[in-house]
Design a protein around this motif. Structure first.
Motif, PDB file in Angstrom:
ATOM      1  N   VAL A 109      56.986   4.656  65.756  1.00  0.00           N
ATOM      2  CA  VAL A 109      56.643   4.918  64.353  1.00  0.00           C
ATOM      3  C   VAL A 109      55.332   5.694  64.274  1.00  0.00           C
ATOM      4  O   VAL A 109      55.211   6.672  63.522  1.00  0.00           O
ATOM      5  N   GLU A 110      54.350   5.292  65.074  1.00  0.00           N
ATOM      6  CA  GLU A 110      53.070   5.992  65.092  1.00  0.00           C
ATOM      7  C   GLU A 110      53.231   7.420  65.616  1.00  0.00           C
ATOM      8  O   GLU A 110      52.543   8.340  65.175  1.00  0.00           O
ATOM      9  N   LYS A 111      54.145   7.617  66.561  1.00  0.00           N
ATOM     10  CA  LYS A 111      54.374   8.952  67.111  1.00  0.00           C
ATOM     11  C   LYS A 111      54.968   9.886  66.052  1.00  0.00           C
ATOM     12  O   LYS A 111      54.575  11.049  65.946  1.00  0.00           O
ATOM     13  N   VAL A 112      55.931   9.371  65.276  1.00  0.00           N
ATOM     14  CA  VAL A 112      56.517  10.189  64.209  1.00  0.00           C
ATOM     15  C   VAL A 112      55.446  10.533  63.175  1.00  0.00           C
ATOM     16  O   VAL A 112      55.354  11.677  62.715  1.00  0.00           O
ATOM     17  N   SER A 148      64.086   1.445  70.903  1.00  0.00           N
ATOM     18  CA  SER A 148      63.202   0.277  70.844  1.00  0.00           C
ATOM     19  C   SER A 148      63.599  -0.696  69.737  1.00  0.00           C
ATOM     20  O   SER A 148      63.106  -1.826  69.707  1.00  0.00           O
ATOM     21  N   GLY A 149      64.454  -0.245  68.831  1.00  0.00           N
ATOM     22  CA  GLY A 149      64.849  -1.103  67.722  1.00  0.00           C
ATOM     23  C   GLY A 149      63.983  -0.942  66.488  1.00  0.00           C
ATOM     24  O   GLY A 149      64.221  -1.592  65.466  1.00  0.00           O
ATOM     25  N   ASP A 150      62.978  -0.066  66.550  1.00  0.00           N
ATOM     26  CA  ASP A 150      62.121   0.168  65.382  1.00  0.00           C
ATOM     27  C   ASP A 150      62.868   0.928  64.295  1.00  0.00           C
ATOM     28  O   ASP A 150      62.610   0.722  63.100  1.00  0.00           O
ATOM     29  N   PHE A 151      63.763   1.820  64.703  1.00  0.00           N
ATOM     30  CA  PHE A 151      64.556   2.601  63.753  1.00  0.00           C
ATOM     31  C   PHE A 151      66.016   2.191  63.827  1.00  0.00           C
ATOM     32  O   PHE A 151      66.510   1.798  64.900  1.00  0.00           O
ATOM     33  N   ARG A 152      66.693   2.299  62.722  1.00  0.00           N
ATOM     34  CA  ARG A 152      68.126   2.032  62.690  1.00  0.00           C
ATOM     35  C   ARG A 152      68.858   3.110  63.496  1.00  0.00           C
ATOM     36  O   ARG A 152      68.312   4.198  63.708  1.00  0.00           O
ATOM     37  N   PRO A 153      70.098   2.874  63.922  1.00  0.00           N
ATOM     38  CA  PRO A 153      70.813   3.828  64.776  1.00  0.00           C
ATOM     39  C   PRO A 153      71.354   5.037  64.010  1.00  0.00           C
ATOM     40  O   PRO A 153      72.548   5.185  63.773  1.00  0.00           O
ATOM     41  N   VAL A 154      70.459   5.938  63.657  1.00  0.00           N
ATOM     42  CA  VAL A 154      70.836   7.169  62.966  1.00  0.00           C
ATOM     43  C   VAL A 154      70.952   8.292  63.994  1.00  0.00           C
ATOM     44  O   VAL A 154      70.598   8.118  65.161  1.00  0.00           O
ATOM     45  N   GLU A 155      71.441   9.436  63.565  1.00  0.00           N
ATOM     46  CA  GLU A 155      71.484  10.603  64.429  1.00  0.00           C
ATOM     47  C   GLU A 155      70.094  11.245  64.439  1.00  0.00           C
ATOM     48  O   GLU A 155      69.606  11.695  63.401  1.00  0.00           O
ATOM     49  N   PRO A 156      69.417  11.302  65.593  1.00  0.00           N
ATOM     50  CA  PRO A 156      68.052  11.825  65.637  1.00  0.00           C
ATOM     51  C   PRO A 156      67.911  13.232  65.081  1.00  0.00           C
ATOM     52  O   PRO A 156      66.908  13.549  64.436  1.00  0.00           O
ATOM     53  N   VAL A 211      58.156   7.027  52.075  1.00  0.00           N
ATOM     54  CA  VAL A 211      59.529   6.928  51.574  1.00  0.00           C
ATOM     55  C   VAL A 211      60.542   7.015  52.710  1.00  0.00           C
ATOM     56  O   VAL A 211      61.431   6.168  52.854  1.00  0.00           O
ATOM     57  N   VAL A 212      60.403   8.039  53.539  1.00  0.00           N
ATOM     58  CA  VAL A 212      61.412   8.304  54.569  1.00  0.00           C
ATOM     59  C   VAL A 212      61.389   7.243  55.664  1.00  0.00           C
ATOM     60  O   VAL A 212      62.452   6.773  56.102  1.00  0.00           O
ATOM     61  N   LEU A 213      60.218   6.839  56.122  1.00  0.00           N
ATOM     62  CA  LEU A 213      60.152   5.863  57.201  1.00  0.00           C
ATOM     63  C   LEU A 213      60.676   4.501  56.776  1.00  0.00           C
ATOM     64  O   LEU A 213      61.214   3.753  57.600  1.00  0.00           O
ATOM     65  N   SER A 214      60.563   4.183  55.503  1.00  0.00           N
ATOM     66  CA  SER A 214      61.124   2.908  55.039  1.00  0.00           C
ATOM     67  C   SER A 214      62.642   2.915  55.159  1.00  0.00           C
ATOM     68  O   SER A 214      63.262   1.873  55.389  1.00  0.00           O
ATOM     69  N   GLY A 215      63.241   4.094  55.040  1.00  0.00           N
ATOM     70  CA  GLY A 215      64.686   4.201  55.215  1.00  0.00           C
ATOM     71  C   GLY A 215      65.104   4.229  56.671  1.00  0.00           C
ATOM     72  O   GLY A 215      66.218   3.808  57.014  1.00  0.00           O
ATOM     73  N   LEU A 216      64.220   4.711  57.539  1.00  0.00           N
ATOM     74  CA  LEU A 216      64.540   4.780  58.963  1.00  0.00           C
ATOM     75  C   LEU A 216      64.345   3.439  59.677  1.00  0.00           C
ATOM     76  O   LEU A 216      65.037   3.133  60.647  1.00  0.00           O
ATOM     77  N   ARG A 217      63.397   2.674  59.204  1.00  0.00           N
ATOM     78  CA  ARG A 217      63.085   1.421  59.906  1.00  0.00           C
ATOM     79  C   ARG A 217      64.273   0.467  59.904  1.00  0.00           C
ATOM     80  O   ARG A 217      65.029   0.380  58.930  1.00  0.00           O
ATOM     81  N   THR A 218      64.409  -0.286  60.968  1.00  0.00           N
ATOM     82  CA  THR A 218      65.432  -1.321  61.060  1.00  0.00           C
ATOM     83  C   THR A 218      65.085  -2.437  60.078  1.00  0.00           C
ATOM     84  O   THR A 218      63.948  -2.933  60.089  1.00  0.00           O
TER      85      THR A 218
END
Length: 213
Positions: free
Chosen positions: A96-99, A157-165, A201-208
């Motif tokens: 998350v910090e890297k993004v 790592s499980g920090d993000f949901r399994p979306v298409e990168p 906004v966007v990271l809240s949607g990406l997070r698991t």
């Protein structure tokens, strides 16, 4: 968060992102500003020479043609952007910090090198497949792959949901790419502040999602 060293490395030319420590650098700065405002096709060597108050012959001494001048601007500015985001990402700890580091560093580079960013973006989206565009593509691919790798790491790592990168990466990059179309330097928010709000906004949607207790 981007380091001071990373930003300085990417902004050697003040508002353009190209070196201005010699006469050739001054010409690059002038050309960069004109390319950003008038486009590649709308800017002639005569325009650049007149702005620099030199003859076209003197301009040819430094650059054989307009395409060579444009390519150097695109190469230097895009390379500096990639170096800056790569350094910032390397210093971040979690996916998350890297993004966030990638996006916020990009926003800071855009703010300090707006003319070069616009000129490079115009080259990348040139439908004519010109030389400047071909130069920009490989570096732009490297830039985008770095963001996708950060997202993929977060999925593993499980920090993000399994979306298409690639899709998530394009969504994030669209927020940066559109800044030059609407953001005003005189506006109430800096590019960094704008991207910070987008990320909220966007990271809240990406997070698991956190499992309900």
């Amino acid at each position: 968060m981007a380091t001071t060293a990373a930003i300085k490395k990417a902004t050697r030319g003040g508002g353009t992102g190209v070196r201005v420590d010699d006469r050739q650098g001054q010409l690059l700065e002038i050309a960069c500003r004109l390319f950003a405002r008038q486009g590649y096709k709308g800017t002639s060597l005569r325009d650049i020479a007149e702005e620099a108050q030199i003859t076209k012959a003197a301009l040819y001494y430094h650059f054989p043609n307009k395409e060579a001048l444009y390519q150097q601007i695109v190469l230097e500015s895009t390379k500096a952007l990639v170096e800056a985001v790569r350094e910032a990402v390397a210093q971040a700890q979690t996916p998350v910090e890297k993004v966030r580091a990638f996006m916020l560093t990009s926003a800071e580079v855009f703010e300090r090198t707006r003319d070069a960013w616009v000129a490079g973006s115009n080259a990348f989206w040139d439908e004519g497949g010109s030389g400047p565009r071909s130069v920009a593509v490989s570096q732009r691919d490297e830039y985008e792959k770095l963001l996708r790798s950060c997202i993929a790491e977060g999925i593993r790592s499980g920090d993000f949901r399994p979306v298409e990168p690639a899709i998530a990466g394009r969504l994030l990059l669209s927020t940066i790419n559109q800044l030059s179309r609407w953001h005003s330097p005189k506006g109430p928010l800096s590019p960094r502040q704008v991207i910070e709000q987008y990320l909220d906004v966007v990271l809240s949607g990406l997070r698991t999602p956190t499992p309900a207790r």
